[in-house]
Structures are given as structure tokens and as C-alpha cells.
Design an enzyme around this catalytic site. Structure first.
Site, PDB file in Angstrom:
ATOM      1  N   SER A 149      -3.792  -2.818  18.229  1.00 28.90           N
ATOM      2  CA  SER A 149      -5.168  -2.407  18.424  1.00 28.90           C
ATOM      3  C   SER A 149      -5.442  -1.789  19.792  1.00 28.90           C
ATOM      4  O   SER A 149      -6.496  -1.201  19.997  1.00 28.90           O
ATOM      5  CB  SER A 149      -6.084  -3.612  18.226  1.00 28.90           C
ATOM      6  N   SER A 203      -0.507  -6.244  19.359  1.00 26.46           N
ATOM      7  CA  SER A 203      -1.347  -5.118  19.801  1.00 26.46           C
ATOM      8  C   SER A 203      -1.019  -4.535  21.163  1.00 26.46           C
ATOM      9  O   SER A 203      -1.632  -3.544  21.554  1.00 26.46           O
ATOM     10  CB  SER A 203      -2.815  -5.526  19.785  1.00 26.46           C
ATOM     11  N   LYS A 235      -8.663  -2.205  28.470  1.00 26.09           N
ATOM     12  CA  LYS A 235      -9.071  -2.211  27.057  1.00 26.09           C
ATOM     13  C   LYS A 235     -10.521  -2.670  26.998  1.00 26.09           C
ATOM     14  O   LYS A 235     -10.913  -3.592  27.750  1.00 26.09           O
ATOM     15  CB  LYS A 235      -8.142  -3.163  26.287  1.00 26.09           C
TER      16      LYS A 235
HETATM   17  N1  GLN Z   1      -2.485  -5.795  13.883  1.00 26.73           N
HETATM   18  C1  GLN Z   1      -2.707  -7.212  13.983  1.00 26.73           C
HETATM   19  C2  GLN Z   1      -4.070  -7.527  13.426  1.00 26.73           C
HETATM   20  O1  GLN Z   1      -4.677  -6.656  12.924  1.00 26.73           O
HETATM   21  C3  GLN Z   1      -2.592  -7.663  15.427  1.00 26.73           C
HETATM   22  C4  GLN Z   1      -3.747  -7.263  16.252  1.00 26.73           C
HETATM   23  C5  GLN Z   1      -3.663  -7.741  17.673  1.00 26.73           C
HETATM   24  O2  GLN Z   1      -2.607  -8.076  18.179  1.00 26.73           O
HETATM   25  N2  GLN Z   1      -4.828  -7.788  18.300  1.00 26.73           N
HETATM   26  O3  GLN Z   1      -4.546  -8.614  13.457  1.00 26.73           O
END
Ligand code: GLN
Length: 513
Positions: free
Chosen positions: A164, A188, A89
Site C-alpha cells: 500500500s 506494504s 506516507k
Molecule cells: N496488501 C496487504 C493488505 O492489503 C498488506 C497491506 C499492508 O502491508 N499494509 O492487507
């Protein structure tokens, strides 16, 4: 041959390298050809290492050839991921490669050092193929908040891959890499794994070093693996886990050697007999798609038929987790993102005006809309008049959430079984104008982060032709146990028709490039 190499798991690649059936160069070439042909349509990659990774693959092959000449013991002694391709990532620093965290504010930034996990992967002989797309600073659930490009779901090109870590999930689902790395602050890893039909694990908080990882919310962030089997997830986790003097939050708890010897097949399925699983009623949230609920309940019934005991339980604080997260995560993000001032990293709009003008211009243009929303929410929650009412209160609720889980482990349960996501992958744009609808996508994953626990999502079927994930949550440091249960479920469902099915739009990706 090359189609098979795309499909091979990390464990199968290693076995083939050891026997001499194929080489790391052949595997890397098969993947790079696929990426070149399909990524215009898929959009999973932000940076590819092409020639460098081919050279590293050739060096790995020399090592395998020498070990083959010396015999089985020499082959066994080689690191488990030697010559196995991995995607990172784009928030993992790797020396000499761009790291953008999906943001324009880091455009042009080239990492001058390796994150601990990048160094560990190199030491384990893994071949780092490149960097994958993500929501800006890991804020989002669909990868649509990337400042660079759209990543599609290989099951349906009109749908999101989740987020994400959507680039890392789509790359593995589309057979562009057997393994990838994601980060999970509120879901995510598990949510995109669920939406793309692969396995992804958020380890226990502190299991994997975050030195060299772009920070989002430091009391929640964890790095973890994606793969197409529980065994591969275990191999990758073993390679990156462990204490690190450069990350004070990393734990000295020894890395579980069982990760290298996960039970497989019948052995894994029969180990489910007598296991005790808790099924929390609050995870079947209002608005959950009936097809998702049906697939998850069918998977739970299969575990029961294999001899596991399932008890419905209540985790009453679950309903407060989402609201608590959206205080804690933005508060910590607002502090972590203060460093992007246009002086130290990446893009800079410091020109003729004074210092403040330079900050405003850099941050005003460098950050996208969701990041700006989080910084405003977080700054508000931490401000002098509101700290006690919001941040402090949220930390107290967090303790209650952790206690709910503690009661489950004290009662002797081996794991919690639950959905990973309330829905299958949705269409692009469907939640972009409604932040709260986007936030609700993580209702099933966020409580785990609030309590620092390990959790995974493993595929458990299709709803309307799209993947559904079964979530397993465990006590701290129970990663090997959770992955053994996932391996058991894989064995139970090995003959299900959806197991053999390629992502529906996989073939179409090549034609669209
Ligand atoms: N969707 C969640 C957020 O927007 C979690 C994101 C993540 O785990 N990085 O914060």
C-alpha cells in the site's frame, strides 16, 4: 548539478553539505522542481510542504556553515540526517499537515500533533517534503485503492507501483526524494520496494513507535524506511527506531549503533563469506513468474559464490499464512476503524436524522470498497458465534508460523533468502475485480508480519525490463545484520548492467506534465 542532487543518497547529501559542495536549499529545490514537473504524471504526492521546507533547508545550511567554521569535530557531531529530505506516507501525523490515510473519510483532517516518528525526524534535522499516496487505510497491494489518485510505476507508466505504500516507493524510485517512510502490515514496504526497484525494510515488530500513525491491524503494523541503498535505509531506521512511552508495543531493546556504520563495498562483500542462509522452498509459490524466480535464484547463486552457505529448508506453515492474515488483519481493522464515526475526525455526514443515520451516511460514503470489505470480513470473524472458529484459530496458526521461523534461527542461520513478490509490477486494473488475486501478491511477505520479524527487499535484477526484489528475513532485532547482507549484495552486483539503469519511464514523466 541539479540532476546529481536528485540522484544523491542521504549519505552523499550529508557529505556534500559538510564539505560545502552544495547546500540543503539546493537539494530541496532540485527535488521540488522535479516533483512540480513530474508528479502530474507520477501521482506519488498528496501534499507538499514547499515554502516551509525551503525555510527549514535554509536553517540547516546555517547550522552546517557554523559547523564548517568550527572544524571536523563539529561537523561530525551534527545529526546524520540534518538537511536530508524525507517523504512520509500519508498515515503519519505531522502537526499542521493534512493526514488522509488515502481515505475520503479523513478528507479535511489536519493533524493537531506529531507522530513520534515525525518528531524524531524533525529532531534528527530531516526535512519533511510532504505526504505520499497510499491505498486507503493501507489496505491493498497496488495503491489503486487510494480515494485520491493513481500512482504510477516509474518503470512503466501503465503499471502499478505496488502497495500500500506505493506513493513513498515511487517517490524514491523516481528520484523525488532520497528517503521515505512506509508502513508494512502484510508487505506494504517490501512489495512496493520490489516492484519499483528500491530497498525497503519492515523492522521487527516494536522497533519503531506507532504513536501518531493511523492504525490498520495493530498486532501486525510496523513503520519502516525506503531508500535507494542499504546504507540509507539503515540511517533512516536509526533515526526513527527506539522505545516510546506513548506506544506500549515499542520495545526497550537498544537501537543498534551498527546501523550508523554499515560495512560498504569490498568490506561488505567479504563479510558474506561463511554466512549461512536458508532458502525456503515454499516461497517459490505456484504462479510465481519464471523471470522473478530466475532473478532471485541468480542472486542466491551470487551470494553462494561470495562464500555464503545456502541450504534449502522447509517452512511448512507458510501456505497457511495468507488465510490466517485475512482473518487477523480484517478483525483488527474492523475494531480500529470503528473510530471513524463522523464526529471525531474528518468528513461528517451527520445532518437532520438521528445518530445512527449519521454513522451510516458518514461511513457508507467515506469508506471505499476494499475498506468496507475488510470491515465486513473482520466483524464476521469476531462475532460471537464465529470468534473461536476464526479469530482464535488464526491466532493459534500464527504461533505455529512463528515456531517455523524459530527453528531456522535455532539452527544458526543468519537470514532467510527468498523472493519479495511472486510477480513484477502488473498493469492497472489487472487484479481489481479479483480480491483474492490481489491478496496473493503478498504471499511472500505476510509470514514475516505474522511472526513479527524484520525483513527487507533489495533490488536483484530485472524481469521483462521490470524490477525484481530479493527478500531477506532475519531473527528479531537483526536489522543491522540484514542491511549489512544487503550492502554486501549491492557490492557483489555493483557492475551489473541493471544497477546503472534509470527507471524506464523516468524521462517520460517530465514530458507528460
Ligand atoms: N496488501 C496487504 C493488505 O492489503 C498488506 C497491506 C499492508 O502491508 N499494509 O492487507
Amino acid at each position: 548539478m541539479s540532476a546529481d542532487l536528485r540522484r544523491a543518497t542521504a549519505a552523499q547529501l550529508r557529505a556534500g553539505y559538510c564539505s560545502g559542495e552544495f547546500t540543503p536549499v539546493e537539494a530541496v529545490d532540485a527535488l521540488l522542481v522535479a516533483i512540480q514537473r513530474e508528479d502530474t504524471a507520477l501521482g506519488a504526492w498528496l501534499h507538499l510542504r514547499g515554502d516551509e521546507v525551503r525555510r527549514e533547508a535554509a536553517a540547516a545550511e546555517v547550522t552546517y556553515a557554523a559547523a564548517r567554521a568550527s572544524g571536523a569535530a563539529a561537523l561530525d557531531a551534527l545529526p546524520p540526517l540534518l538537511g536530508v529530505p524525507v517523504a512520509l506516507k500519508d498515515l503519519v501525523n505531522m502537526i499542521g499537515t493534512p493526514t488522509t490515510a488515502g481515505s475520503k473519510i479523513l478528507e479535511g483532517y489536519v493533524s493537531p500533533y506529531d507522530a513520534t516518528i515525525a518528531a524524531k525526524l524533525k529532531a534528527a534535522g530531516a526535512l519533511i517534503l510532504g505526504k505520499t499516496n497510499m491505498d486507503e487505510f493501507a489496505m491493498g497491494s497496488s495503491t489503486e485503492f487510494s480515494a485520491y489518485k493513481r500512482t504510477v510505476n516509474p518503470w512503466d507508466r501503465e503499471r502499478v507501483p505496488g502497495g500500500s505504500s506505493g506513493g513513498s516507493a515511487s517517490a524514491v524510485a523516481a528520484l523525488h526524494a532520497p528517503l521515505s517512510i512506509g508502513s508494512d502490515t502484510g508487505g506494504s514496504i517490501r512489495q512496493p520496494a520490489s516492484l519499483t526497484g528500491i530497498t525497503g525494510m519492515k523492522p521487527t515488530y516494536g522497533r519503531v513507535s506507532r504513536y501518531g500513525i493511523v492504525a490498520f491491524a495493530s498486532s501486525l503494523d510496523q513503520i519502516g524506511p525506503f531508500a535507494r541503498s542499504a546504507q540509507d535505509v539503515a540511517l533512516l531506521l536509526h533515526a526513527i527506531a527506539g522505545s516510546d512511552p506513548r506506544d506500549a508495543t515499542s520495545s526497550v531493546t537498544p537501537v543498534d549503533a551498527a546501523l550508523l556504520k554499515l560495512p560498504q563495498g569490498d568490506q561488505a562483500a567479504s563479510a558474506l563469506k561463511g554466512k549461512r542462509f536458508a532458502l525456503p522452498k515454499e516461497y517459490f509459490v505456484a504462479g510465481m513468474e519464471p523471470g522473478v524466480e530466475a532473478a532471485v535464484r541468480a542472486a542466491v547463486a551470487a551470494l553462494q559464490s561470495a562464500g555464503a552457505v545456502i541450504d534449502e529448508v522447509s517452512l511448512p506453515t507458510t501456505e497457511h499464512a495468507l488465510a490466517t492474515y485475512y482473518i487477523v488483519a480484517p478483525a483488527e481493522a474492523s475494531a480500529n476503524l470503528a473510530r471513524y464515526d463522523g464526529i471525531r475526525y474528518g468528513a461528517s455526514k451527520h445532518g437532520g436524522g438521528d445518530l445512527l443515520d449519521g454513522y451510516l451516511a458518514t461511513r457508507g460514503r467515506g469508506f471505499g470498497p476494499e475498506v468496507r470489505r475488510r470491515i465486513m470480513l473482520g466483524t464476521y470473524a469476531l462475532s460471537a458465534g464465529f470468534y473461536d472458529a476464526y479469530y482464535l484459530k488464526a491466532q493459534k496458526v500464527r504461533t505455529l508460523i512463528a515456531r517455523d521461523f524459530d527453528r531456522i534461527w535455532a539452527a544458526g542461520y543468519d537470514a532467510i533468502v527468498a523472493p519479495a513478490s511472486p510477480s513484477v509490477a502488473w498493469k492497472f486494473g489487472a487484479k481489481m475485480s479479483d480480491p483474492v488475486a490481489m491478496y496473493l501478491a503478498d504471499a511472500c511477505t505476510i509470514p514475516t508480519n505474522m511472526a513479527g520479524l524484520p525483513g527487507l527487499s533489495t533490488p536483484c535484477g530485472l524481469s521483462e525490463g521490470l524490477p525484481v526484489g530479493l527478500q531477506l528475513i532475519g531473527a528479531p532485532w537483526s536489522e543491522a545484520g540484514l542491511l549489512s547482507i544487503a550492502a554486501g549484495y549491492e557490492a557483489l552486483s555493483a557492475n551489473a548492467s541493471w544497477r546503472d539503469q534509470d527507471p524506464t519511464d523516468l524521462a517520460a514523466l517530465g514530458g507528460a506534465a
